[in-house]
Scaffold this motif. Sequence first.
Motif, mmCIF file in Angstrom:
data_model
loop_
_atom_site.group_PDB
_atom_site.id
_atom_site.type_symbol
_atom_site.label_atom_id
_atom_site.label_comp_id
_atom_site.label_asym_id
_atom_site.label_seq_id
_atom_site.Cartn_x
_atom_site.Cartn_y
_atom_site.Cartn_z
ATOM 1 N N UNK A 116 0.838 -1.194 0.000
ATOM 2 C CA UNK A 116 0.000 0.000 0.000
ATOM 3 C C UNK A 116 0.872 1.244 0.000
ATOM 4 N N UNK A 117 0.298 2.327 -0.477
ATOM 5 C CA UNK A 117 1.000 3.604 -0.525
ATOM 6 C C UNK A 117 0.947 4.278 0.835
ATOM 7 N N UNK A 118 2.098 4.739 1.315
ATOM 8 C CA UNK A 118 2.141 5.465 2.575
ATOM 9 C C UNK A 118 1.319 6.749 2.422
ATOM 10 N N UNK A 119 0.313 6.952 3.275
ATOM 11 C CA UNK A 119 -0.519 8.162 3.149
ATOM 12 C C UNK A 119 0.253 9.418 3.537
ATOM 13 N N UNK A 169 5.331 2.805 -1.860
ATOM 14 C CA UNK A 169 4.556 1.579 -1.695
ATOM 15 C C UNK A 169 5.344 0.597 -0.830
ATOM 16 N N UNK A 170 4.708 0.149 0.258
ATOM 17 C CA UNK A 170 5.359 -0.737 1.216
ATOM 18 C C UNK A 170 4.465 -1.953 1.440
ATOM 19 N N UNK A 171 5.063 -3.134 1.483
ATOM 20 C CA UNK A 171 4.310 -4.349 1.781
ATOM 21 C C UNK A 171 3.837 -4.314 3.230
ATOM 22 N N UNK A 172 2.619 -4.834 3.462
ATOM 23 C CA UNK A 172 2.109 -4.836 4.830
ATOM 24 C C UNK A 172 2.839 -5.855 5.700
ATOM 25 N N UNK A 173 3.696 -6.674 5.095
ATOM 26 C CA UNK A 173 4.526 -7.589 5.877
ATOM 27 C C UNK A 173 5.648 -6.858 6.610
ATOM 28 N N UNK A 174 5.939 -5.618 6.191
ATOM 29 C CA UNK A 174 7.044 -4.867 6.774
ATOM 30 C C UNK A 174 6.514 -3.905 7.841
#
Length: 213
Positions: A116-119, A169-174
């Motif tokens: 997801x994109x960091x808001x 964009x960062x994976x929600x696993x991180x």
Amino acid sequence: MNIKESLSKIFDRYVVINLSAMLVVVILLCVGVGFGLDIYTHHGEDITVPNLKGMDIDKAERHINQMGLSIVVNDSGFNKTLPADCILLQTPGEGQKVKQGHIIYVTVNSPSSPSFTIPDIIDNSSVREAEAKLTAMGFRLYPHKMVDGEKDWVYGVLCHGRHVANGDRISIDHPLTLIVGKGTIEDLEDVDMVDAEEVEEGGTDDFEEVQEP
């Protein structure tokens, strides 16, 4: 010509045969149309939808096709406890009655975790607002990194020790770490203030006017 002769001509046997044949044809057409409609609409042939959750999509498609139904993937999700390409949700659900040829819509487990994109939270929101947005998106948060600055204000975001920016964009696993201001001024409640009205009413004012020599 008397009435008897007239009736005998009207109901000549050839006429009767033709009328009878036409009547039989009409009856057969009605029966055939009704039977055909029953076949076309599969009248009375309801199919019970099976439970497809947790089933591999290829295996589910073969099973559904054998039952005279169709399957369409209309969405994807992610559950790391389940294998990739297995079915997470289905519509219609298990046990519902449908006609032959009906489409079963399914949600399939993605082989990788979504990103997801960091808001827009860096230097633009309080820590409470940032936490609410990130957790709602599915991110896990490590304890905050406190720095000098305005109290509870978000100054940055770290991912594995690396600074990320709004829009990355960062994976929600991180998991993420918020860089939060710890405040550089003591709370005003801890500061003793002298009320001017108390001084006017006879209170003691430690201020002394110094006269020039």
